[in-house]
Design a protein around this motif. Sequence first.
Motif, PDB file in Angstrom:
ATOM      1  N   GLN A   1       0.836  -1.198   0.000  1.00  0.00           N
ATOM      2  CA  GLN A   1       0.000   0.000   0.000  1.00  0.00           C
ATOM      3  C   GLN A   1       0.871   1.248   0.000  1.00  0.00           C
ATOM      4  OE1 GLN A   1      -2.448  -1.159   3.438  1.00  0.00           O
ATOM      5  NE2 GLN A   1      -4.197  -1.135   2.029  1.00  0.00           N
ATOM      6  N   SER A   2       1.789   1.272  -0.944  1.00  0.00           N
ATOM      7  CA  SER A   2       2.668   2.421  -1.115  1.00  0.00           C
ATOM      8  C   SER A   2       3.022   2.527  -2.586  1.00  0.00           C
ATOM      9  CB  SER A   2       3.939   2.267  -0.270  1.00  0.00           C
ATOM     10  OG  SER A   2       4.708   1.186  -0.758  1.00  0.00           O
ATOM     11  N   GLY A   3       3.530   3.685  -2.960  1.00  0.00           N
ATOM     12  CA  GLY A   3       3.947   3.868  -4.347  1.00  0.00           C
ATOM     13  C   GLY A   3       4.002   5.337  -4.703  1.00  0.00           C
ATOM     14  N   THR A   4       4.362   5.575  -5.934  1.00  0.00           N
ATOM     15  CA  THR A   4       4.377   6.935  -6.477  1.00  0.00           C
ATOM     16  C   THR A   4       3.368   6.977  -7.617  1.00  0.00           C
ATOM     17  OG1 THR A   4       6.700   7.208  -5.887  1.00  0.00           O
ATOM     18  CG2 THR A   4       5.802   8.722  -7.535  1.00  0.00           C
ATOM     19  N   PHE A   5       2.486   7.954  -7.568  1.00  0.00           N
ATOM     20  CA  PHE A   5       1.372   8.045  -8.499  1.00  0.00           C
ATOM     21  C   PHE A   5       1.363   9.410  -9.185  1.00  0.00           C
ATOM     22  CE2 PHE A   5       0.418   5.443  -4.833  1.00  0.00           C
ATOM     23  CZ  PHE A   5       0.175   4.213  -5.422  1.00  0.00           C
ATOM     24  N   GLU A   6       0.994   9.430 -10.459  1.00  0.00           N
ATOM     25  CA  GLU A   6       0.897  10.673 -11.211  1.00  0.00           C
ATOM     26  C   GLU A   6      -0.463  11.304 -10.935  1.00  0.00           C
ATOM     27  OE1 GLU A   6       1.538   9.631 -15.304  1.00  0.00           O
ATOM     28  OE2 GLU A   6       3.641   9.146 -14.955  1.00  0.00           O
ATOM     29  N   GLY A   7      -0.452  12.612 -10.650  1.00  0.00           N
ATOM     30  CA  GLY A   7      -1.690  13.314 -10.382  1.00  0.00           C
ATOM     31  C   GLY A   7      -1.818  14.560 -11.229  1.00  0.00           C
ATOM     32  N   GLN A   8      -3.044  15.033 -11.376  1.00  0.00           N
ATOM     33  CA  GLN A   8      -3.314  16.240 -12.153  1.00  0.00           C
ATOM     34  C   GLN A   8      -4.314  17.121 -11.413  1.00  0.00           C
ATOM     35  OE1 GLN A   8      -4.515  15.547 -16.182  1.00  0.00           O
ATOM     36  NE2 GLN A   8      -4.611  17.714 -16.659  1.00  0.00           N
ATOM     37  N   ALA A   9      -4.047  18.422 -11.436  1.00  0.00           N
ATOM     38  CA  ALA A   9      -4.930  19.385 -10.776  1.00  0.00           C
ATOM     39  C   ALA A   9      -6.309  19.380 -11.435  1.00  0.00           C
ATOM     40  CB  ALA A   9      -4.319  20.788 -10.846  1.00  0.00           C
ATOM     41  N   THR A  10      -7.339  19.467 -10.594  1.00  0.00           N
ATOM     42  CA  THR A  10      -8.726  19.597 -11.046  1.00  0.00           C
ATOM     43  C   THR A  10      -9.354  20.742 -10.265  1.00  0.00           C
ATOM     44  OG1 THR A  10      -9.700  18.161  -9.357  1.00  0.00           O
ATOM     45  CG2 THR A  10      -8.858  17.080 -11.361  1.00  0.00           C
ATOM     46  N   ASP A  11     -10.623  21.005 -10.509  1.00  0.00           N
ATOM     47  CA  ASP A  11     -11.326  22.042  -9.752  1.00  0.00           C
ATOM     48  C   ASP A  11     -11.372  21.722  -8.263  1.00  0.00           C
ATOM     49  OD1 ASP A  11     -11.849  23.598 -11.964  1.00  0.00           O
ATOM     50  OD2 ASP A  11     -13.845  22.759 -12.294  1.00  0.00           O
ATOM     51  N   ASP A  12     -11.350  20.436  -7.923  1.00  0.00           N
ATOM     52  CA  ASP A  12     -11.532  20.024  -6.533  1.00  0.00           C
ATOM     53  C   ASP A  12     -10.269  19.581  -5.816  1.00  0.00           C
ATOM     54  OD1 ASP A  12     -14.345  20.460  -6.669  1.00  0.00           O
ATOM     55  OD2 ASP A  12     -14.529  18.581  -7.768  1.00  0.00           O
ATOM     56  N   GLY A  13      -9.160  19.439  -6.528  1.00  0.00           N
ATOM     57  CA  GLY A  13      -7.927  18.977  -5.892  1.00  0.00           C
ATOM     58  C   GLY A  13      -6.973  18.364  -6.896  1.00  0.00           C
ATOM     59  N   ILE A  14      -6.403  17.223  -6.548  1.00  0.00           N
ATOM     60  CA  ILE A  14      -5.497  16.486  -7.440  1.00  0.00           C
ATOM     61  C   ILE A  14      -6.097  15.102  -7.672  1.00  0.00           C
ATOM     62  CG2 ILE A  14      -3.197  15.488  -7.757  1.00  0.00           C
ATOM     63  CD1 ILE A  14      -2.080  17.704  -5.965  1.00  0.00           C
ATOM     64  N   SER A  15      -6.378  14.813  -8.918  1.00  0.00           N
ATOM     65  CA  SER A  15      -6.917  13.520  -9.300  1.00  0.00           C
ATOM     66  C   SER A  15      -5.761  12.571  -9.604  1.00  0.00           C
ATOM     67  CB  SER A  15      -7.804  13.690 -10.530  1.00  0.00           C
ATOM     68  OG  SER A  15      -8.275  12.446 -10.984  1.00  0.00           O
ATOM     69  N   PHE A  16      -5.865  11.331  -9.119  1.00  0.00           N
ATOM     70  CA  PHE A  16      -4.833  10.334  -9.388  1.00  0.00           C
ATOM     71  C   PHE A  16      -5.448   8.940  -9.312  1.00  0.00           C
ATOM     72  CE2 PHE A  16      -4.909  10.732  -4.836  1.00  0.00           C
ATOM     73  CZ  PHE A  16      -4.553   9.492  -4.324  1.00  0.00           C
ATOM     74  N   SER A  17      -4.725   7.985  -9.839  1.00  0.00           N
ATOM     75  CA  SER A  17      -5.199   6.614  -9.837  1.00  0.00           C
ATOM     76  C   SER A  17      -4.144   5.722  -9.182  1.00  0.00           C
ATOM     77  CB  SER A  17      -5.447   6.147 -11.278  1.00  0.00           C
ATOM     78  OG  SER A  17      -5.958   4.835 -11.290  1.00  0.00           O
ATOM     79  N   ARG A  18      -4.611   4.783  -8.374  1.00  0.00           N
ATOM     80  CA  ARG A  18      -3.719   3.792  -7.774  1.00  0.00           C
ATOM     81  C   ARG A  18      -4.454   2.454  -7.789  1.00  0.00           C
ATOM     82  NH1 ARG A  18      -3.932   6.361  -1.651  1.00  0.00           N
ATOM     83  NH2 ARG A  18      -5.989   5.545  -1.165  1.00  0.00           N
ATOM     84  N   ASP A  19      -3.863   1.422  -7.211  1.00  0.00           N
ATOM     85  CA  ASP A  19      -4.426   0.074  -7.294  1.00  0.00           C
ATOM     86  C   ASP A  19      -5.873  -0.019  -6.805  1.00  0.00           C
ATOM     87  OD1 ASP A  19      -2.042  -0.776  -8.342  1.00  0.00           O
ATOM     88  OD2 ASP A  19      -1.294  -1.605  -6.455  1.00  0.00           O
ATOM     89  N   ASP A  20      -6.262   0.799  -5.837  1.00  0.00           N
ATOM     90  CA  ASP A  20      -7.633   0.755  -5.322  1.00  0.00           C
ATOM     91  C   ASP A  20      -8.577   1.687  -6.069  1.00  0.00           C
ATOM     92  OD1 ASP A  20      -6.310   2.935  -4.187  1.00  0.00           O
ATOM     93  OD2 ASP A  20      -7.324   2.764  -2.260  1.00  0.00           O
ATOM     94  N   GLY A  21      -8.170   2.169  -7.240  1.00  0.00           N
ATOM     95  CA  GLY A  21      -9.068   2.942  -8.100  1.00  0.00           C
ATOM     96  C   GLY A  21      -8.703   4.405  -8.229  1.00  0.00           C
ATOM     97  N   GLN A  22      -9.588   5.127  -8.898  1.00  0.00           N
ATOM     98  CA  GLN A  22      -9.430   6.559  -9.107  1.00  0.00           C
ATOM     99  C   GLN A  22      -9.664   7.283  -7.787  1.00  0.00           C
ATOM    100  OE1 GLN A  22      -8.397   7.768 -12.027  1.00  0.00           O
ATOM    101  NE2 GLN A  22      -8.338   9.846 -11.247  1.00  0.00           N
ATOM    102  N   GLN A  23      -8.797   8.227  -7.469  1.00  0.00           N
ATOM    103  CA  GLN A  23      -8.871   8.945  -6.194  1.00  0.00           C
ATOM    104  C   GLN A  23      -8.817  10.452  -6.438  1.00  0.00           C
ATOM    105  OE1 GLN A  23      -9.352   7.161  -3.427  1.00  0.00           O
ATOM    106  NE2 GLN A  23      -8.993   5.198  -4.428  1.00  0.00           N
ATOM    107  N   LEU A  24      -9.232  11.204  -5.432  1.00  0.00           N
ATOM    108  CA  LEU A  24      -9.141  12.653  -5.462  1.00  0.00           C
ATOM    109  C   LEU A  24      -8.550  13.132  -4.136  1.00  0.00           C
ATOM    110  CD1 LEU A  24      -9.757  15.355  -6.900  1.00  0.00           C
ATOM    111  CD2 LEU A  24     -11.939  15.360  -5.679  1.00  0.00           C
ATOM    112  N   LEU A  25      -7.425  13.796  -4.224  1.00  0.00           N
ATOM    113  CA  LEU A  25      -6.782  14.402  -3.063  1.00  0.00           C
ATOM    114  C   LEU A  25      -7.330  15.816  -2.944  1.00  0.00           C
ATOM    115  CD1 LEU A  25      -4.493  14.021  -0.931  1.00  0.00           C
ATOM    116  CD2 LEU A  25      -2.946  15.016  -2.622  1.00  0.00           C
TER     117      LEU A  25
END
Length: 143
Positions: free
Chosen positions: A88-112
């Motif tokens: 449950q660790s890793g480095t993930f690519e994220g992109q800014a959105t209106d609500d935060g940073i969107s990224f994807s990891r093994d447990d699915g699409q996430q929003l920081l």
Amino acid sequence: MMKTALTLSLALCTMTLISGCNDDNTAASNAPATEAGAEQSQPNHEMTDQWVGRWIGVEGLFLDVSQDDSAGPGHYLLEMQYGLDADQSGTFEGQATDDGISFSRDDGQQLLRAGDGEATGLKWLAEKEDCLVVQAGEGYCRD
């Protein structure tokens, strides 16, 4: 007959004028929309650029946010230990959105997204004010 020809001629001129106006409006509306789109995305990455650095979770969990210079503005690398298991660790690519940073990891699409300690759902972080939250039970804060 002359009346019909005149009516058709006027209808054709009117249609030409209308379609000409529509083309002008479309071109005119495209320029500001593009500028407006750029203005809307600019604050997003300005807000999320402030998140660069280390964030601390509970029980050794952490989040390191860094800018992904190779991908351009508004793109981030999120290095995280998000669970107690080694996988449950890793480095993930994220992109800014209106609500935060969107990224994807093994447990699915996430929003920081920004929040406070209460928003993390973790009693150990409840008193914190400057936090980033992925989901209830997963959050990282700064002192």
